[in-house]
Design an enzyme around this catalytic site. Structure first.
Site, mmCIF file in Angstrom:
data_model
loop_
_atom_site.group_PDB
_atom_site.id
_atom_site.type_symbol
_atom_site.label_atom_id
_atom_site.label_comp_id
_atom_site.label_asym_id
_atom_site.label_seq_id
_atom_site.Cartn_x
_atom_site.Cartn_y
_atom_site.Cartn_z
ATOM 1 N N PHE A 75 1.194 -1.159 -0.125
ATOM 2 C CA PHE A 75 0.113 0.164 0.099
ATOM 3 C C PHE A 75 0.876 1.281 0.176
ATOM 4 O O PHE A 75 2.031 1.821 1.000
ATOM 5 C CB PHE A 75 -1.244 -0.280 1.248
ATOM 6 C CG PHE A 75 -2.274 0.667 1.974
ATOM 7 C CD1 PHE A 75 -2.973 1.006 0.989
ATOM 8 C CD2 PHE A 75 -2.228 2.184 1.860
ATOM 9 C CE1 PHE A 75 -4.903 1.060 0.675
ATOM 10 C CE2 PHE A 75 -3.016 2.724 1.909
ATOM 11 C CZ PHE A 75 -4.370 2.524 0.976
ATOM 12 N N LEU A 141 1.764 -7.695 6.297
ATOM 13 C CA LEU A 141 1.326 -6.071 6.471
ATOM 14 C C LEU A 141 1.332 -6.240 8.013
ATOM 15 O O LEU A 141 1.159 -6.173 9.043
ATOM 16 C CB LEU A 141 -0.074 -6.800 6.657
ATOM 17 C CG LEU A 141 -0.686 -7.147 5.142
ATOM 18 C CD1 LEU A 141 -2.522 -7.029 4.636
ATOM 19 C CD2 LEU A 141 -0.017 -6.081 3.980
ATOM 20 N N TYR A 229 5.848 -10.923 17.217
ATOM 21 C CA TYR A 229 6.680 -10.359 17.856
ATOM 22 C C TYR A 229 6.117 -10.687 19.325
ATOM 23 O O TYR A 229 5.019 -10.675 19.629
ATOM 24 C CB TYR A 229 6.663 -8.596 18.177
ATOM 25 C CG TYR A 229 8.015 -8.434 18.536
ATOM 26 C CD1 TYR A 229 9.331 -8.262 18.819
ATOM 27 C CD2 TYR A 229 7.567 -7.391 19.967
ATOM 28 C CE1 TYR A 229 10.064 -8.310 19.976
ATOM 29 C CE2 TYR A 229 8.192 -6.740 21.237
ATOM 30 C CZ TYR A 229 10.375 -7.552 20.800
ATOM 31 O OH TYR A 229 10.725 -7.156 21.839
ATOM 32 N N TYR A 239 3.204 -5.385 24.532
ATOM 33 C CA TYR A 239 3.315 -5.592 23.705
ATOM 34 C C TYR A 239 2.512 -6.575 24.077
ATOM 35 O O TYR A 239 1.347 -6.725 23.868
ATOM 36 C CB TYR A 239 4.779 -5.987 23.089
ATOM 37 C CG TYR A 239 4.607 -6.103 21.531
ATOM 38 C CD1 TYR A 239 4.451 -5.336 20.274
ATOM 39 C CD2 TYR A 239 4.119 -7.506 21.274
ATOM 40 C CE1 TYR A 239 4.159 -5.338 19.238
ATOM 41 C CE2 TYR A 239 4.069 -7.469 20.220
ATOM 42 C CZ TYR A 239 4.178 -6.844 18.898
ATOM 43 O OH TYR A 239 3.651 -7.175 17.430
ATOM 44 N N LYS A 248 -0.983 -11.290 17.596
ATOM 45 C CA LYS A 248 -0.088 -12.468 17.831
ATOM 46 C C LYS A 248 -0.334 -13.383 18.014
ATOM 47 O O LYS A 248 -0.376 -14.077 17.874
ATOM 48 C CB LYS A 248 1.041 -11.444 18.201
ATOM 49 C CG LYS A 248 1.451 -10.098 17.694
ATOM 50 C CD LYS A 248 1.664 -10.696 16.403
ATOM 51 C CE LYS A 248 2.249 -8.720 15.593
ATOM 52 N NZ LYS A 248 2.014 -9.317 14.061
ATOM 53 N N LEU A 277 12.714 -4.459 16.162
ATOM 54 C CA LEU A 277 13.527 -3.574 14.473
ATOM 55 C C LEU A 277 13.325 -2.284 15.041
ATOM 56 O O LEU A 277 11.877 -1.944 14.698
ATOM 57 C CB LEU A 277 13.741 -4.220 13.396
ATOM 58 C CG LEU A 277 15.088 -5.131 13.721
ATOM 59 C CD1 LEU A 277 14.734 -5.962 12.334
ATOM 60 C CD2 LEU A 277 16.228 -4.853 13.553
ATOM 61 N N THR A 279 10.604 -0.218 11.910
ATOM 62 C CA THR A 279 10.589 0.289 10.801
ATOM 63 C C THR A 279 9.569 0.977 11.179
ATOM 64 O O THR A 279 9.438 1.404 12.213
ATOM 65 C CB THR A 279 9.849 -1.539 10.537
ATOM 66 O OG1 THR A 279 8.566 -1.427 11.435
ATOM 67 C CG2 THR A 279 10.852 -2.775 10.855
HETATM 68 P P1 NAI Z 1 6.578 -2.177 7.741
HETATM 69 O O1 NAI Z 1 5.571 -1.207 8.004
HETATM 70 O O2 NAI Z 1 7.896 -2.270 6.920
HETATM 71 O O3 NAI Z 1 5.648 -3.045 6.291
HETATM 72 C C1 NAI Z 1 4.717 -3.000 5.986
HETATM 73 C C2 NAI Z 1 3.784 -3.889 4.452
HETATM 74 O O4 NAI Z 1 2.696 -3.671 5.191
HETATM 75 C C3 NAI Z 1 3.836 -2.719 3.717
HETATM 76 O O5 NAI Z 1 4.688 -2.929 2.870
HETATM 77 C C4 NAI Z 1 3.325 -1.997 3.689
HETATM 78 O O6 NAI Z 1 2.842 -0.865 2.053
HETATM 79 C C5 NAI Z 1 2.034 -2.797 3.250
HETATM 80 N N1 NAI Z 1 0.210 -2.646 3.494
HETATM 81 C C6 NAI Z 1 0.550 -2.090 4.531
HETATM 82 N N2 NAI Z 1 -1.486 -1.798 5.005
HETATM 83 C C7 NAI Z 1 -1.490 -2.093 3.546
HETATM 84 C C8 NAI Z 1 -3.356 -2.645 3.098
HETATM 85 N N3 NAI Z 1 -3.871 -2.029 3.191
HETATM 86 N N4 NAI Z 1 -2.499 -2.877 1.792
HETATM 87 C C9 NAI Z 1 -1.138 -3.800 1.193
HETATM 88 N N5 NAI Z 1 -0.309 -3.509 1.587
HETATM 89 C C10 NAI Z 1 -0.090 -2.912 3.061
HETATM 90 O O7 NAI Z 1 6.047 -3.378 8.632
HETATM 91 P P2 NAI Z 1 7.656 -4.541 9.336
HETATM 92 O O8 NAI Z 1 7.274 -4.091 10.585
HETATM 93 O O9 NAI Z 1 8.085 -4.940 8.211
HETATM 94 O O10 NAI Z 1 6.200 -5.483 9.929
HETATM 95 C C11 NAI Z 1 5.560 -6.044 9.193
HETATM 96 C C12 NAI Z 1 4.931 -7.122 10.800
HETATM 97 O O11 NAI Z 1 6.796 -8.001 11.241
HETATM 98 C C13 NAI Z 1 3.764 -6.657 10.884
HETATM 99 O O12 NAI Z 1 2.787 -8.438 11.432
HETATM 100 C C14 NAI Z 1 4.390 -6.494 12.270
HETATM 101 O O13 NAI Z 1 4.469 -6.925 13.809
HETATM 102 C C15 NAI Z 1 5.674 -7.694 12.447
HETATM 103 N N6 NAI Z 1 6.759 -7.091 13.026
HETATM 104 C C16 NAI Z 1 7.796 -6.465 13.191
HETATM 105 C C17 NAI Z 1 9.121 -6.306 14.100
HETATM 106 C C18 NAI Z 1 9.617 -4.714 14.430
HETATM 107 O O14 NAI Z 1 10.270 -4.467 14.771
HETATM 108 N N7 NAI Z 1 9.828 -3.984 13.714
HETATM 109 C C19 NAI Z 1 8.952 -7.246 15.108
HETATM 110 C C20 NAI Z 1 8.397 -8.587 15.270
HETATM 111 C C21 NAI Z 1 7.288 -8.816 14.153
#
Ligand code: NAI
Length: 400
Positions: A75, A141, A229, A239, A248, A277, A279
């Site tokens: 998105f 997502l 997470y 969390y 989760k 991380l 992000t």
């Molecule tokens: P991010 O924000 O970097 O990436 C999210 C992605 O989802 C992007 O590609 C965005 O365009 C897409 N997206 C969001 N809404 C959308 C929609 N309605 N339609 C299509 N695409 C959509 O996020 P991140 O941090 O990589 O998170 C990904 C997963 O990893 C999540 O489930 C998060 O909870 C999990 N996670 C993240 C951690 C962190 O510390 N960043 C740690 C452990 C798990």
């Protein structure tokens, strides 16, 4: 135009295409030099492919050995009179450029992954480019809203990041002003907790897999993973024991039901627990910043710090596609948060967090690294890019 970083609170309002290209190139370089990933999965669908873990997974599987073809859903917004466009838009552009240069198919589909239209577009792309079947689906997502497409009237669920049962004291650091801002997070209502599960729990993951099963798009041996997470007792109040943690836990349970469904195709489903991380999504988590600042400091000192690409490489080489089979814990979760949860790391982080306040967070925590990583997520802060030069944004307006 000359593009400068514009930050509002913890949100970037501008992005630099050349820095996004640099980030893609560095991640490609990392996986090319690292030990190869061994999997037969060649046709991969990534939901949430434009940044964070989803993008890193896409890069690792395309350039880190498997030479996979990918369909990436995200998105994102391109350049317009309203602004530069988002970093994820440029990431999509440059990923595709590099993948095609390497002879791979890389299809970008931008739009709302929750919508029926986008599902149809994906099924069509699978028919056209993947001979009708996928080998691996990565669900990555991260969002705050989910429209309810089955309702007749426009309606959406919103996720909140709040504790459950009691309020929590913490702090967030504004990336705009570099100021520490103390916070009290009030406990979520039951409705807020339920809505967060709707947005970030397993329901949409399951509905994607159901859609693909119904469209006969699941290949023999197809696997699916989603990211989670867990954290330590330092982060549990905000969390794991809070609204996001409930979502989760729902996702973990979904991984078991999906595993049963995919067993019909000799496949598997796993929730993968990652490390904390920086992000686009995680800087939003209130009261989490002091922990990440301390964690970065301690893990970098110990040489165990990993970014998204290192995490994805380790997931694919040592866990999901390990030569000895997929490694899971007692709850059937794949764990790549082991280095974060190392007891010595947690003891040191806990001491730093206890001491950290508005006056010393830049010394005690790795604020410099945290801020640099945030800027780089948006294409800024790379030393080899001359940010004083203008960029012609019209070349990026068409979807790639
Ligand atoms: P991010 O924000 O970097 O990436 C999210 C992605 O989802 C992007 O590609 C965005 O365009 C897409 N997206 C969001 N809404 C959308 C929609 N309605 N339609 C299509 N695409 C959509 O996020 P991140 O941090 O990589 O998170 C990904 C997963 O990893 C999540 O489930 C998060 O909870 C999990 N996670 C993240 C951690 C962190 O510390 N960043 C740690 C452990 C798990």
């Amino acid at each position: 135009m000359i593009i400068e970083p514009m930050i509002q609170g913890v949100v970037a309002r501008s992005a630099h295409p050349l820095g996004c290209e640099q980030s893609i190139l560095e991640q490609i370089d990392f996986v090319k030099k690292a030990s190869p990933i061994a999997t037969k999965a060649k046709r991969i669908l990534i939901l949430g492919a434009s940044s964070g873990f989803g993008l890193a997974a896409r890069i690792a599987l395309t350039f880190g050995g498997p030479e996979a073809d990918t369909i990436g859903v995200s998105f994102e917004r391109g350049p317009s009179e309203k602004g530069t466009g988002t970093a994820g838009w440029f990431n999509n552009h440059y990923f595709k450029q590099q993948a095609e240069k390497a002879g791979r198919t890389a299809i970008n589909i931008t739009g709302d992954a929750f919508s029926p239209e986008l599902r149809s577009q994906v099924i069509e792309a699978i028919e056209t480019y993947f001979e009708g079947e996928v080998d691996l689906i990565i669900y990555s997502l991260a969002t705050g809203v989910r429209p309810n497409y089955s309702s007749d009237t426009p309606q959406q669920w919103r996720s909140v990041i709040k504790p459950i049962g009691q309020s929590v004291e913490g702090a967030i650091v504004s990336l705009e002003t570099d100021q520490w801002q103390p916070q009290t997070l009030e406990a979520a209502s039951e409705q807020e907790a339920a809505d967060t599960i709707k947005v970030m729990g397993g329901e949409d993951w399951e509905s994607w897999i159901d859609t693909l099963i119904n469209a006969e798009s699941i290949a023999d041996g197809c696997q699916t993973i989603a990211f989670s997470y867990v954290g330590s007792e330092l982060t549990h109040p905000i969390y794991l024991d809070g609204t996001l943690g409930q979502a989760k836990i729902d996702l973990h349970q979904t991984s078991h039901s999906l595993n049963l469904k995919l067993a019909n195709f000799n496949g598997h489903a796993y929730a993968t627990v990652c490390k904390a991380l920086v992000t686009k999504a995680s800087v939003f988590i209130p009261a989490f910043t002091p922990y990440i600042l301390a964690l970065y400091k301690v893990m970098k000192e110990k040489g165990t710090h990993e970014g998204c690409i290192e995490q994805m490489h380790r997931l694919f080489t040592e866990q999901l596609f390990s030569p000895t089979g997929t490694h899971v814990d007692g709850e059937r979760l794949i764990r790549i948060d082991d280095l974060e949860l190392d007891p010595q790391v947690q003891t040191e982080v806990s001491l730093l967090v206890k001491e950290m306040d508005e006056n010393n967070f830049k010394q005690l925590g790795d604020y410099e690294g945290y801020k640099r990583e945030f800027l780089q997520l948006n294409g800024f802060g790379y030393e080899n890019i001359d940010y004083s030069l203008p960029v012609e944004l019209s070349q990026y307006t068409l979807e790639s």
